[in-house]
Scaffold this motif. Structure first.
Motif, PDB file in Angstrom:
ATOM      1  N   PHE A 173      11.354  16.248  -8.547  1.00 45.24           N
ATOM      2  CA  PHE A 173      11.034  15.203  -7.576  1.00 45.24           C
ATOM      3  C   PHE A 173       9.790  15.640  -6.807  1.00 45.24           C
ATOM      4  CE2 PHE A 173      15.349  14.052  -8.473  1.00 45.24           C
ATOM      5  CZ  PHE A 173      15.386  12.679  -8.286  1.00 45.24           C
ATOM      6  N   ALA A 174       8.720  14.869  -6.909  1.00 45.43           N
ATOM      7  CA  ALA A 174       7.478  15.158  -6.192  1.00 45.43           C
ATOM      8  C   ALA A 174       7.303  14.137  -5.081  1.00 45.43           C
ATOM      9  CB  ALA A 174       6.288  15.100  -7.144  1.00 45.43           C
ATOM     10  N   GLU A 175       6.961  14.612  -3.920  1.00 42.41           N
ATOM     11  CA  GLU A 175       6.742  13.717  -2.786  1.00 42.41           C
ATOM     12  C   GLU A 175       5.293  13.238  -2.721  1.00 42.41           C
ATOM     13  OE1 GLU A 175       9.447  12.721  -1.080  1.00 42.41           O
ATOM     14  OE2 GLU A 175      10.596  14.067  -2.380  1.00 42.41           O
ATOM     15  N   GLU A 176       4.384  13.981  -3.336  1.00 43.12           N
ATOM     16  CA  GLU A 176       2.952  13.666  -3.291  1.00 43.12           C
ATOM     17  C   GLU A 176       2.360  13.706  -4.696  1.00 43.12           C
ATOM     18  OE1 GLU A 176       1.348  12.801  -0.534  1.00 43.12           O
ATOM     19  OE2 GLU A 176       3.116  13.120   0.719  1.00 43.12           O
ATOM     20  N   LYS A 214       9.801  17.714 -22.706  1.00 43.86           N
ATOM     21  CA  LYS A 214       8.622  17.398 -21.908  1.00 43.86           C
ATOM     22  C   LYS A 214       8.976  17.414 -20.423  1.00 43.86           C
ATOM     23  CE  LYS A 214       7.107  14.707 -25.770  1.00 43.86           C
ATOM     24  NZ  LYS A 214       6.648  13.479 -26.349  1.00 43.86           N
ATOM     25  N   PRO A 215       8.046  17.902 -19.595  1.00 43.21           N
ATOM     26  CA  PRO A 215       8.302  17.857 -18.156  1.00 43.21           C
ATOM     27  C   PRO A 215       8.389  16.410 -17.677  1.00 43.21           C
ATOM     28  CG  PRO A 215       6.058  18.605 -18.596  1.00 43.21           C
ATOM     29  CD  PRO A 215       6.752  18.495 -19.914  1.00 43.21           C
ATOM     30  N   VAL A 216       9.330  16.154 -16.765  1.00 41.03           N
ATOM     31  CA  VAL A 216       9.546  14.819 -16.219  1.00 41.03           C
ATOM     32  C   VAL A 216       9.494  14.918 -14.696  1.00 41.03           C
ATOM     33  CG1 VAL A 216      11.133  12.855 -16.021  1.00 41.03           C
ATOM     34  CG2 VAL A 216      11.005  14.157 -18.176  1.00 41.03           C
ATOM     35  N   VAL A 217       8.682  14.038 -14.088  1.00 40.30           N
ATOM     36  CA  VAL A 217       8.545  13.996 -12.640  1.00 40.30           C
ATOM     37  C   VAL A 217       8.907  12.603 -12.145  1.00 40.30           C
ATOM     38  CG1 VAL A 217       6.897  14.062 -10.716  1.00 40.30           C
ATOM     39  CG2 VAL A 217       6.729  15.743 -12.548  1.00 40.30           C
ATOM     40  N   LEU A 218       9.685  12.555 -11.085  1.00 36.32           N
ATOM     41  CA  LEU A 218       9.894  11.313 -10.341  1.00 36.32           C
ATOM     42  C   LEU A 218       8.992  11.400  -9.120  1.00 36.32           C
ATOM     43  CD1 LEU A 218      13.691  10.854 -10.728  1.00 36.32           C
ATOM     44  CD2 LEU A 218      12.094   8.954 -10.767  1.00 36.32           C
ATOM     45  N   GLU A 238       0.802  -1.232   0.000  1.00 37.63           N
ATOM     46  CA  GLU A 238       0.000   0.000   0.000  1.00 37.63           C
ATOM     47  C   GLU A 238       0.830   1.276   0.000  1.00 37.63           C
ATOM     48  OE1 GLU A 238      -3.407   0.692  -0.327  1.00 37.63           O
ATOM     49  OE2 GLU A 238      -3.330  -1.382  -1.007  1.00 37.63           O
ATOM     50  N   ARG A 239       2.014   1.260   0.579  1.00 39.68           N
ATOM     51  CA  ARG A 239       2.815   2.499   0.607  1.00 39.68           C
ATOM     52  C   ARG A 239       3.157   2.956  -0.807  1.00 39.68           C
ATOM     53  NH1 ARG A 239       6.506  -1.353   2.576  1.00 39.68           N
ATOM     54  NH2 ARG A 239       8.384  -1.585   1.320  1.00 39.68           N
ATOM     55  N   TYR A 240       3.074   2.041  -1.778  1.00 34.99           N
ATOM     56  CA  TYR A 240       3.298   2.395  -3.184  1.00 34.99           C
ATOM     57  C   TYR A 240       1.996   2.464  -3.977  1.00 34.99           C
ATOM     58  CZ  TYR A 240       8.095   1.268  -1.886  1.00 34.99           C
ATOM     59  OH  TYR A 240       9.314   1.230  -1.263  1.00 34.99           O
ATOM     60  N   THR A 241       1.044   1.584  -3.681  1.00 32.88           N
ATOM     61  CA  THR A 241      -0.201   1.586  -4.462  1.00 32.88           C
ATOM     62  C   THR A 241      -1.095   2.773  -4.124  1.00 32.88           C
ATOM     63  OG1 THR A 241      -1.283   0.061  -2.921  1.00 32.88           O
ATOM     64  CG2 THR A 241      -0.203  -0.909  -4.851  1.00 32.88           C
ATOM     65  N   GLY A 245       9.638   7.663  -0.164  1.00 30.42           N
ATOM     66  CA  GLY A 245      11.079   7.883  -0.234  1.00 30.42           C
ATOM     67  C   GLY A 245      11.817   6.921  -1.152  1.00 30.42           C
ATOM     68  N   PHE A 246      11.084   6.252  -2.057  1.00 26.47           N
ATOM     69  CA  PHE A 246      11.671   5.231  -2.917  1.00 26.47           C
ATOM     70  C   PHE A 246      12.869   5.738  -3.715  1.00 26.47           C
ATOM     71  CE2 PHE A 246      11.872   2.632  -6.792  1.00 26.47           C
ATOM     72  CZ  PHE A 246      11.924   1.358  -6.250  1.00 26.47           C
ATOM     73  N   TYR A 247      12.801   6.988  -4.180  1.00 26.65           N
ATOM     74  CA  TYR A 247      13.871   7.534  -5.021  1.00 26.65           C
ATOM     75  C   TYR A 247      14.837   8.447  -4.267  1.00 26.65           C
ATOM     76  CZ  TYR A 247      11.798   5.521  -9.197  1.00 26.65           C
ATOM     77  OH  TYR A 247      11.333   4.636 -10.150  1.00 26.65           O
TER      78      TYR A 247
END
Length: 191
Positions: free
Chosen positions: A173-176, A136-140, A26-29, A145-147
């Protein structure tokens, strides 16, 4: 103008998402599902690897249930895992063609949690952007905290002169999930 009325005037985007096809905790899904709901409610299209398993299924379900379109790009050796009810499904001959199709059909890119395949896709997209082959904009999306380690590595690359352009021009890098979509819409000039 209220939010509901404003949404009708938005320019929909084709958002490519690179992510795992594994079943994950769930922390990822949960953040993936939240992002998918935002994409669907925003009237955007998900452009993804086409699989109907694992995290790929979670995101496709969320986009579709909330009114978004699905454009899948599967690959011949994974065709048996392709989603049957996508709005459009392309079958590429190999992984290189798949990546090229995913990028060509998208306005923006989000990289969610994943393994070596996702990391390969992420680094190729960033390398192409570094050389000016796309803008193109790229977001991780840094769920749980996976990345964090990758972010630290990228900063070291920048600090030690390995990146010819500022890291902030390559990736956000987006946290949310809400921050990820807001960045994409702002970068792409969605109105």
């Amino acid at each position: 103008m209220n939010g509901r009325r404003w949404e009708r005037y938005r320019t929909p985007m084709n958002i490519c998402v690179f992510l795992s096809a594994a079943d994950l905790p769930e922390r990822y899904t949960t953040p993936a599902r939240e992002f998918a709901e935002l994409v669907g409610k925003g009237g955007h299209t998900l452009v993804w690897g086409g699989s109907d398993v694992g995290l790929m299924k979670v995101v496709a379900d969320g986009v579709q249930k909330n009114g978004g379109r699905l454009v899948g790009v599967s690959v011949e050796f994974l065709q048996d895992k392709a989603r049957g009810n996508a709005d459009e499904m392309i079958v590429a001959a190999d992984l290189a063609e798949r990546k090229a199709q995913l990028l060509a059909r998208s306005d923006a890119v989000v990289i969610m949690v994943g393994g070596t395949g996702t990391l390969d896709e992420a680094t190729e997209i960033l390398e192409l952007k570094k050389h000016g082959l796309h803008d193109k904009p790229v977001v991780l999306l840094n769920s749980a905290g996976f990345y964090d380690g990758l972010k630290e590595q990228f900063r070291r690359m920048e600090d030690e002169g390995f990146l010819p352009v500022p890291l902030t021009e390559l990736v956000f890098f987006a946290e949310e999930p809400v921050g990820a979509l807001a960045y994409l819409e702002e970068s792409a000039g969605v109105q």
